[in-house]
Design an enzyme around this catalytic site. Structure first.
Site, PDB file in Angstrom:
ATOM      1  CG  PHE A  59     -70.594  73.148 -21.928  1.00 12.36           C
ATOM      2  CD1 PHE A  59     -70.821  72.146 -22.859  1.00 12.36           C
ATOM      3  CD2 PHE A  59     -70.104  74.365 -22.378  1.00 12.36           C
ATOM      4  CE1 PHE A  59     -70.573  72.342 -24.210  1.00 12.36           C
ATOM      5  CE2 PHE A  59     -69.855  74.582 -23.733  1.00 12.36           C
ATOM      6  CZ  PHE A  59     -70.089  73.558 -24.644  1.00 12.36           C
ATOM      7  CG  HIS A 117     -76.979  68.150 -32.035  1.00  9.82           C
ATOM      8  ND1 HIS A 117     -75.967  68.994 -31.647  1.00  9.82           N
ATOM      9  CD2 HIS A 117     -76.540  67.532 -33.163  1.00  9.82           C
ATOM     10  CE1 HIS A 117     -74.955  68.885 -32.495  1.00  9.82           C
ATOM     11  NE2 HIS A 117     -75.286  68.001 -33.417  1.00  9.82           N
TER      12      HIS A 117
END
Length: 140
Positions: A59, A117
């Site tokens: 990814f 994040h």
């Protein structure tokens, strides 16, 4: 409990939808204090460097593309057990598995566009903070 610092980022999917204030409010409600913050539009090179730990993962290219697609807000948070507390407030990476009341349950669009994040350990917090901030930019 010791006061510690952690790194937090509000990702492009969230800044695009004007969720910065709502996300920061959730962090502050949890007892975390923003001691450094700036809005940045990552270059591909910055995204590749920041996420270098994932460079061999399938990814990686998609992650770099997404993270350089719009502005992010990078922050240093401070508080008791800041790393664990931030991760708890963020919720599971996959919003489908996130608990009610978490940032990702409330705002994430998908596992890739999951709004935030946060550092997962003291070592990564130190590295991620140093990637974006000099010591003089952290005022708390």
């Amino acid at each position: 409990m010791a006061i510690e610092r952690t790194f937090s980022m509000i990702k492009p999917d969230a800044t695009r939808r004007n969720l910065t204030g709502a996300i920061i409010a959730k962090l502050e409600e949890a007892g975390l204090r923003v001691v450094a913050s700036k809005r940045v539009w990552m270059s591909r090179r910055e995204a590749e460097g920041f996420y270098a730990v994932h460079k061999d993962r399938p990814f990686f290219g998609e992650l770099v593309e997404f993270m350089s697609s719009g502005p992010t807000v990078v922050q240093v948070l401070e508080g008791e057990n800041a790393i664990a507390k931030n991760r708890e407030v963020m919720g599971a990476t996959n919003p489908a598995n996130a608990d009610e009341g978490t940032i990702r349950k409330a705002f994430a669009l998908s596992i890739g566009e999951n709004s935030v994040h946060g550092s997962d350990a003291p070592e990564t917090a130190a590295e991620e903070i140093a990637y974006w901030f000099s010591g003089t930019e952290i005022v708390g």
